[in-house]
Design a protein around this motif. Sequence first.
Motif: not given
Length: 874
Positions: A160-163, A274-281, A303-310
């Motif tokens: 994940t990208t944050s706590i 490995v699962i990524g909850t969003e793409r990093h910068e 696999r990475f999971y993305l949303s249009l609100r990331d």
Amino acid sequence: MEGRQWSDGLHQSVEAKEGVKIKEESQTLATITLQNYFKLYNKICGMTGTAMTEATEFWKIYKLDVIAIPTNRGMQRIEHADVIYCTEEEKFESIADEIERMNKWDTIVTKKGEFTLGAVVREEEDRILFQAKESRQKEEMSRGPISRIERKGRPVLVGTTSIEKSERLSRMLERRGIRHEVLNAKQHRREAEIVAQAGRMGAVTIATNMAGRGTDIILGGNPETLAWATLQDKYATRLDVPREEWDALVKEIAEREQMAAQGEQVRQVGGLHVIGTERHEARRIDLQLRGRCGRQGDPGSSRFYLSLRDDLMRIFAGPWVEKILKSLGMTEGEAIESPMVTRRIEAAQKKVEERNFEVRKNLLEYDEVMDEQRKRVYSYRQAILEGINCKELILQMLDQQVRENLAIYLAKDFGTDSFAVWVGNRLGAQLEPKDFRGMSFREAEVYARDEAQRFSETQILDAIEENLPEEEDPQDWNWQALAKMANSRWGLKLQDRELKKIGRDDVAEALLEKSREAIAAVDLDEGAVFLEEDFGTRSALAWVHHKFGVTIDPQAIEGKDAAAIVALVAQHAAACYDEKESEYPVMAGLYRYSTRGAAGQQRIDRPQLIEWARDRFKVQADLDELKDQQRDQIRDVLLQYSRADQETANQKLTEVKQKVESLFKSAGAAATLAEVSGGNGALESLSSWLKQSLHLEVPAAEIARLDRGQLERRIANAIEDQFRPEIRRMERALVLQVVDAAWKDHLLAMDHLRSAVGLVGYAQVDPKVEYKREGMKFFDQMWRSIGQRVTDLVFRMEQLDERFVGSTWIETSATHDESPSASDIAREQQQAIDASQTDKEKPEPIRHRGQRVGRNDPCPCGSGKKYKNCCMRT
């Protein structure tokens, strides 16, 4: 944070608001960017699994090539396409479903891509017995339409990208009854242990900004990490653990937990997922997360999971991607896998990386100016710390000061330039120095007044246009500003109401008349001295007297050119500094053995001073000779001893140069003493001579490695330490202090320049170019100020602080005073009691019955100064 505070006055503002004590603003003592810090190394290299995405930056900043090394074993990692959802809620629900499916259920995937969750009860060659999820019925299924079977218990690592997002996903898994570990700053002590066991069967690990963490994920578990978790309270570091104890514990844990067999089981079910909850910068961080699986030939998938609100999608790729997805028929609740969208996301990441690189590059370009300055200052300072002869540095400063200042005073137009500046200040006008060349004083005076009058006309008309514009309402005219301008410019005492009475049409003529009267009333007779033919020469000699305390007869330089005068002044300055070398140890000795009485008067410990002089100057000083003499007389006697000691030191230096010259003769500069001596006993002879003449014990093998310059410096430093230790320490401490103080002030000035230089962009000027230009100007001024400050102080040694002089003191021998015995102490106490109880006559107070010297009277010593500015200070 303790010891840290905000800059630019913000911290002081908060302290003032809160009513606490206001501290001084902190100052930067040293600064360097990471890039320039790494460049200090002679060789730069590195190894990482994610450097290919930053290859351009490595080349532009460090000139380093990036080479991709093939994997040790064949790669079996499966990199699934990104899955994109409309909202974050849908994305996290899908992630939780994926984790639950891999952790709790067997999955049957058909050849059509459909999958069924449940539990495999029994497997046969052509069919399987399967119990579907939320069903009590067991169903036999043929293997024909089945593509593959994914077994439950596969380890999952979620990045994940944050706590906050880690805890959000953790709560979702708790509601589903899935055991898991959350890795964030709250688990700092167990961090390595959690990561190391992320490859065990059924393990689910949620990690924030997962990178290497310094721990490898081994399928089946890492016994070494568990072993250290057991021993970390017993030993300080892993290196302190005995090898036998360590190997035994690691083997025991591996066998107890059956990690080898479990690792093979994990490989059978597909390895770590490995699962990524969003793409990093940055793509680099995504590659780090993805690289935690499929290591050393093990199977794995990501696999990475993305949303249009990331954040990344919303800021850099949102509108375009959303438009494309809607054109593909995507609605809420549906997921889509599109290689085109994945490429668009990677392009957005590249855009962010380019922006971040430009920020770092911009910082580096600004620091290039400071980097050059930093290298020059620190190399200069390091040379001082390593023992370079600071006298040579000071003599170079003296030579530079003489050349720079005399070049100004002896310039052909120095007199006219000075006259133009002085008269311009008196008359409030800007005058050109070239206009006064060849004029007599009276001619220059008339011309200056005429020019000042013409300049005043322009000023008055401009001020009227600015403060009394015709196009504006007369009620808005600023009469007060007009009166203030006239008063400050010509020393008038006009009031705004007086000017209003005159009116706008006549105020110009009135002010012109006032300015003519003011200009005519200025006395310019004092400026005649500037136009005298020998003004520059007299100014130069006055500067020499002020700077070095040397008086040169004007006739001595009459008819000489500027170069000859500079050489003469430099010679006098060097001779004066030699005299200071003789005076400094005497001054240090008098400070060391002087004490102040109850009334503040100084007392000299003559026996200790004489003992020191005997040992310091190797003379037979007589105590009776100095017993009744005053401080100045004692100083004169010690100064004679010091001058004789100086002569001895100079003779030793001359002898050393001759000795070295005879050894090296015409040899090259890089030749060592061993090469030029040729093994003819010259080394042993030189070593013996150094021991006998200079009491310097240097083995022949050690001096054999020295070249000519190194040998001369080594012996010269030994002579200086023996004959002139106090002033050499004073020079080193003084130069270091001045350099450090000037450098700290320069850093503060550069910080202020950096914060303000961006404003020049409004004037169509490149801020970087302006920062470099102004920064080098500041540095040149700072460097010149170092020479000026050091030379000022070394020629005013008598004004140095006594504590500073004491820090340069060299003890010639240790003194051990015997402590009084108990009987002596008792006897002294009894004598004091008896003296206080006797009825003796009250002692007569000490009175000064001679003629008193007033504060402003001429000093009796004959210096020509007032008493308060001379002997009264001492």
